[in-house]
Design a protein around this motif. Structure first.
Motif, PDB file in Angstrom:
ATOM      1  N   CYS A  34      -1.406   1.161  -7.748  1.00  8.66           N
ATOM      2  CA  CYS A  34      -0.228   2.059  -7.585  1.00  8.66           C
ATOM      3  C   CYS A  34       0.085   2.240  -9.157  1.00  8.66           C
ATOM      4  O   CYS A  34       0.257   1.273 -10.032  1.00  8.66           O
ATOM      5  CB  CYS A  34       0.827   1.752  -6.866  1.00  8.66           C
ATOM      6  SG  CYS A  34       0.373   1.514  -5.268  1.00  8.66           S
ATOM      7  N   THR A 157      -5.764  11.326  -1.488  1.00 14.02           N
ATOM      8  CA  THR A 157      -4.973  12.435  -0.578  1.00 14.02           C
ATOM      9  C   THR A 157      -4.286  13.657  -1.393  1.00 14.02           C
ATOM     10  O   THR A 157      -3.555  14.633  -1.165  1.00 14.02           O
ATOM     11  CB  THR A 157      -3.677  11.740  -0.020  1.00 14.02           C
ATOM     12  OG1 THR A 157      -2.931  11.106  -1.008  1.00 14.02           O
ATOM     13  CG2 THR A 157      -4.110  10.673   0.987  1.00 14.02           C
ATOM     14  N   ARG A 166      -3.860  12.712   7.624  1.00 12.89           N
ATOM     15  CA  ARG A 166      -3.912  11.992   8.834  1.00 12.89           C
ATOM     16  C   ARG A 166      -5.472  11.553   8.901  1.00 12.89           C
ATOM     17  O   ARG A 166      -5.756  10.360   9.272  1.00 12.89           O
ATOM     18  CB  ARG A 166      -3.315  12.746   9.977  1.00 12.89           C
ATOM     19  CG  ARG A 166      -1.531  12.461   9.871  1.00 12.89           C
ATOM     20  CD  ARG A 166      -1.205  12.901  11.089  1.00 12.89           C
ATOM     21  NE  ARG A 166      -1.434  14.260  11.623  1.00 12.89           N
ATOM     22  CZ  ARG A 166      -0.755  15.231  11.147  1.00 12.89           C
ATOM     23  NH1 ARG A 166       0.362  15.250  10.502  1.00 12.89           N
ATOM     24  NH2 ARG A 166      -0.966  16.708  11.600  1.00 12.89           N
ATOM     25  N   HIS A 187      -0.678   7.202  -6.237  1.00 10.13           N
ATOM     26  CA  HIS A 187       0.839   7.317  -6.173  1.00 10.13           C
ATOM     27  C   HIS A 187       1.217   7.870  -4.857  1.00 10.13           C
ATOM     28  O   HIS A 187       2.636   7.856  -4.649  1.00 10.13           O
ATOM     29  CB  HIS A 187       1.211   8.154  -7.332  1.00 10.13           C
ATOM     30  CG  HIS A 187       0.862   9.745  -6.986  1.00 10.13           C
ATOM     31  ND1 HIS A 187      -0.048  10.294  -7.625  1.00 10.13           N
ATOM     32  CD2 HIS A 187       1.548  10.640  -6.123  1.00 10.13           C
ATOM     33  CE1 HIS A 187      -0.074  11.512  -6.804  1.00 10.13           C
ATOM     34  NE2 HIS A 187       0.965  11.560  -6.208  1.00 10.13           N
ATOM     35  N   ASP A 188       0.470   7.957  -3.737  1.00  9.08           N
ATOM     36  CA  ASP A 188       0.915   8.339  -2.601  1.00  9.08           C
ATOM     37  C   ASP A 188       1.303   6.987  -1.407  1.00  9.08           C
ATOM     38  O   ASP A 188       0.354   6.715  -0.597  1.00  9.08           O
ATOM     39  CB  ASP A 188      -0.012   9.165  -1.869  1.00  9.08           C
ATOM     40  CG  ASP A 188       0.238   9.550  -0.373  1.00  9.08           C
ATOM     41  OD1 ASP A 188       1.471   9.506   0.001  1.00  9.08           O
ATOM     42  OD2 ASP A 188      -0.567  10.305   0.268  1.00  9.08           O
ATOM     43  N   LEU A 189       2.204   6.344  -2.045  1.00  2.00           N
ATOM     44  CA  LEU A 189       2.617   5.101  -1.213  1.00  2.00           C
ATOM     45  C   LEU A 189       3.098   5.109   0.220  1.00  2.00           C
ATOM     46  O   LEU A 189       2.617   4.604   1.136  1.00  2.00           O
ATOM     47  CB  LEU A 189       3.767   4.159  -1.861  1.00  2.00           C
ATOM     48  CG  LEU A 189       3.226   3.330  -2.949  1.00  2.00           C
ATOM     49  CD1 LEU A 189       4.575   2.764  -3.613  1.00  2.00           C
ATOM     50  CD2 LEU A 189       2.440   2.432  -2.572  1.00  2.00           C
ATOM     51  N   ASP A 190       3.715   6.452   0.641  1.00  3.35           N
ATOM     52  CA  ASP A 190       3.972   6.822   1.901  1.00  3.35           C
ATOM     53  C   ASP A 190       2.811   6.641   2.765  1.00  3.35           C
ATOM     54  O   ASP A 190       3.241   6.253   4.028  1.00  3.35           O
ATOM     55  CB  ASP A 190       4.678   8.157   1.969  1.00  3.35           C
ATOM     56  CG  ASP A 190       6.218   8.038   1.202  1.00  3.35           C
ATOM     57  OD1 ASP A 190       6.659   6.880   1.035  1.00  3.35           O
ATOM     58  OD2 ASP A 190       6.718   9.242   1.075  1.00  3.35           O
ATOM     59  N   SER A 191       1.801   7.258   2.534  1.00  2.00           N
ATOM     60  CA  SER A 191       0.541   7.200   3.186  1.00  2.00           C
ATOM     61  C   SER A 191      -0.283   6.027   3.396  1.00  2.00           C
ATOM     62  O   SER A 191      -0.505   5.548   4.504  1.00  2.00           O
ATOM     63  CB  SER A 191      -0.411   8.401   2.781  1.00  2.00           C
ATOM     64  OG  SER A 191       0.077   9.771   2.756  1.00  2.00           O
ATOM     65  N   PHE A 193       0.762   2.776   2.123  1.00  2.00           N
ATOM     66  CA  PHE A 193       1.437   1.376   2.249  1.00  2.00           C
ATOM     67  C   PHE A 193       1.430   0.737   3.736  1.00  2.00           C
ATOM     68  O   PHE A 193       1.243  -0.517   3.807  1.00  2.00           O
ATOM     69  CB  PHE A 193       2.886   1.556   1.827  1.00  2.00           C
ATOM     70  CG  PHE A 193       3.659   0.236   1.822  1.00  2.00           C
ATOM     71  CD1 PHE A 193       3.836  -0.616   0.836  1.00  2.00           C
ATOM     72  CD2 PHE A 193       4.519  -0.246   3.021  1.00  2.00           C
ATOM     73  CE1 PHE A 193       4.472  -1.943   0.886  1.00  2.00           C
ATOM     74  CE2 PHE A 193       5.311  -1.211   2.924  1.00  2.00           C
ATOM     75  CZ  PHE A 193       5.184  -2.133   1.850  1.00  2.00           C
ATOM     76  N   PRO A 194       1.590   1.400   4.743  1.00  2.00           N
ATOM     77  CA  PRO A 194       1.376   0.970   6.016  1.00  2.00           C
ATOM     78  C   PRO A 194       0.226   0.239   6.484  1.00  2.00           C
ATOM     79  O   PRO A 194      -0.032  -0.714   7.582  1.00  2.00           O
ATOM     80  CB  PRO A 194       1.635   2.096   6.936  1.00  2.00           C
ATOM     81  CG  PRO A 194       2.525   2.858   6.238  1.00  2.00           C
ATOM     82  CD  PRO A 194       1.908   3.111   4.941  1.00  2.00           C
TER      83      PRO A 194
END
Length: 200
Positions: A34, A157, A166, A187-191, A193-194
């Motif tokens: 990241c 993404t 998705r 830099h798309d941690l929202d997608s 990270f989980p």
């Protein structure tokens, strides 16, 4: 594939981009790299893939034949698509790696299915008529057709709508569950990270 980087430094035209980076990427895990735009993510991915060599430091791989064991999908990979059908686009990469013709059709079929693009529906479709998310998954199919041990994705993404993201995440999760080592620069941690095992 396990990867160990020790004190890696790299410069472009005498401007240092990376300075003494050390990290361990474990086999079979999904590792995120990241950072903000311009922080050196893509450069680090190119070093890990073997497309660039560090100015100093050492890079060790559990597989010494890293050229055949690593596949990379670049940022905006759609610009890499050129063939008249999805099948031919993937087959070209296999041909360049001198995979026997008798094996190619099954490898293409397997790669498309694994990337979430059923062979029966997508093999004869033009890459240029696919949606953004489908193009991205076609590029992943091309990367995994050669059965690499490490898959590197650079900002996978970027430019995709939520539905396409998705679908891409589902593909990445399935690949990880198959035991493939995956490194993603994002830099798309929202997608991501989980579902990540580790974050750098």
């Amino acid at each position: 594939m396990n990867i160990e980087l020790q004190n890696i430094s790299f410069s472009y035209d005498k401007k240092q981009v990376l300075h003494e980076i050390s990290l361990h990427i474990p086999e079979g895990q999904l590792t995120l790299i990241c950072g903000v735009t311009g922080s050196g993510k893509s450069t680090l991915l190119r070093l890990i893939s073997g497309l660039e060599n560090p100015d100093s430091g050492s890079m060790n791989y559990s597989n010494n034949d890293k050229g055949s064991a690593i596949s990379m999908v670049f940022q905006q990979p759609e610009t890499q698509l050129f063939a008249s059908s999805a099948h031919k686009d993937i087959e070209y990469g296999l041909e360049q790696r001198e995979v026997p013709r008798t094996l190619r059709t099954e490898l293409v079929r397997h790669a498309l299915d694994k990337a979430g693009l059923p062979h029966e529906r997508f093999s004869e479709r033009s890459p240029f008529l696919l949606s953004g998310g489908e193009k991205r998954r076609l590029c992943i199919a091309g990367a995994i057709a050669t059965t690499p041990e490490l898959l590197i994705l650079d900002e996978p993404t970027a430019g995709l709508d939520p539905s396409a993201i998705r679908g891409l995440l589902e593909t990445v999760q399935e690949l990880r569950q198959s035991g493939l080592t995956i490194v993603i620069g994002t830099h798309d941690l929202d997608s991501f990270f989980p579902i990540a095992d580790g974050i750098v």
